[in-house]
Write an enzyme that holds these catalytic residues in place. Structure first.
Site, PDB file in Angstrom:
ATOM      1  N   ILE A  63       0.760  -1.138   0.059  1.00 46.67           N
ATOM      2  CA  ILE A  63       0.090   0.041  -0.172  1.00 46.67           C
ATOM      3  C   ILE A  63       0.877   1.211  -0.016  1.00 46.67           C
ATOM      4  CG2 ILE A  63      -1.649   1.201   1.288  1.00 46.67           C
ATOM      5  CD1 ILE A  63      -2.740  -1.500   2.269  1.00 46.67           C
ATOM      6  N   GLU A  64       1.943   1.352   0.865  1.00 48.86           N
ATOM      7  CA  GLU A  64       2.700   2.531   0.856  1.00 48.86           C
ATOM      8  C   GLU A  64       3.487   2.792  -0.336  1.00 48.86           C
ATOM      9  OE1 GLU A  64       4.925   5.350   3.269  1.00 48.86           O
ATOM     10  OE2 GLU A  64       3.692   3.966   4.337  1.00 48.86           O
TER      11      GLU A  64
END
Length: 143
Positions: A63-64
């Site tokens: 996600i990051e």
């Protein structure tokens, strides 16, 4: 309407991940559309928990990674980004030996902050396994 303010090829984006956590987990950016960025990650010994399913921390790193690359490309030419908040809802397990595919789309692209939604799907079934959100601060790059 295309949201990208910086122009990079997929090869250039992936090359920037050399010697990072992104490379270590084998996350690869695979697609840019007019308003989304996609990537994939194997579910293997590097990304699994002891029970042989995808580790939630690996999903958070994905996600990051996808949100940050997308935010960087959507930020003005002389601006960078840094993450200031991330969350992940783990919805379904994915077994070792498969791949996951993540799709980052913007919820908000502002002058000082961005919010990106990242959905992660099991590759074989296209079943949603994780939904996350990352908030980014837009900063002036140090040149």
């Amino acid at each position: 309407m295309e949201i990208w303010k910086k122009k990079f090829t997929l090869e250039e984006i992936n090359e920037s991940s050399k010697n990072t956590a992104t490379e270590n987990l084998e996350i690869v950016i695979t697609k840019l559309t007019e308003n989304s960025l996609e990537g994939q990650m194997p579910v293997n010994e590097k990304t699994c928990q002891p029970k042989g399913i995808l580790h939630g921390g690996a999903s958070a790193l994905m996600i990051e990674t996808l949100g940050s690359f997308a935010g960087y490309l959507a930020a003005p030419i002389n601006d960078g980004i840094v993450g200031i908040e991330i969350n992940a809802n783990h919805i379904a397990g994915v077994k070792k030996g498969n791949y996951v595919r993540g799709v980052a789309t913007p919820l908000h692209i502002g002058k000082t902050t961005h919010v990106w939604e990242v959905k992660i799907y099991e590759n074989d079934t296209n079943k949603l396994c994780c939904a996350g959100r990352i908030t980014l601060a837009v900063i002036k790059e140090q040149i």
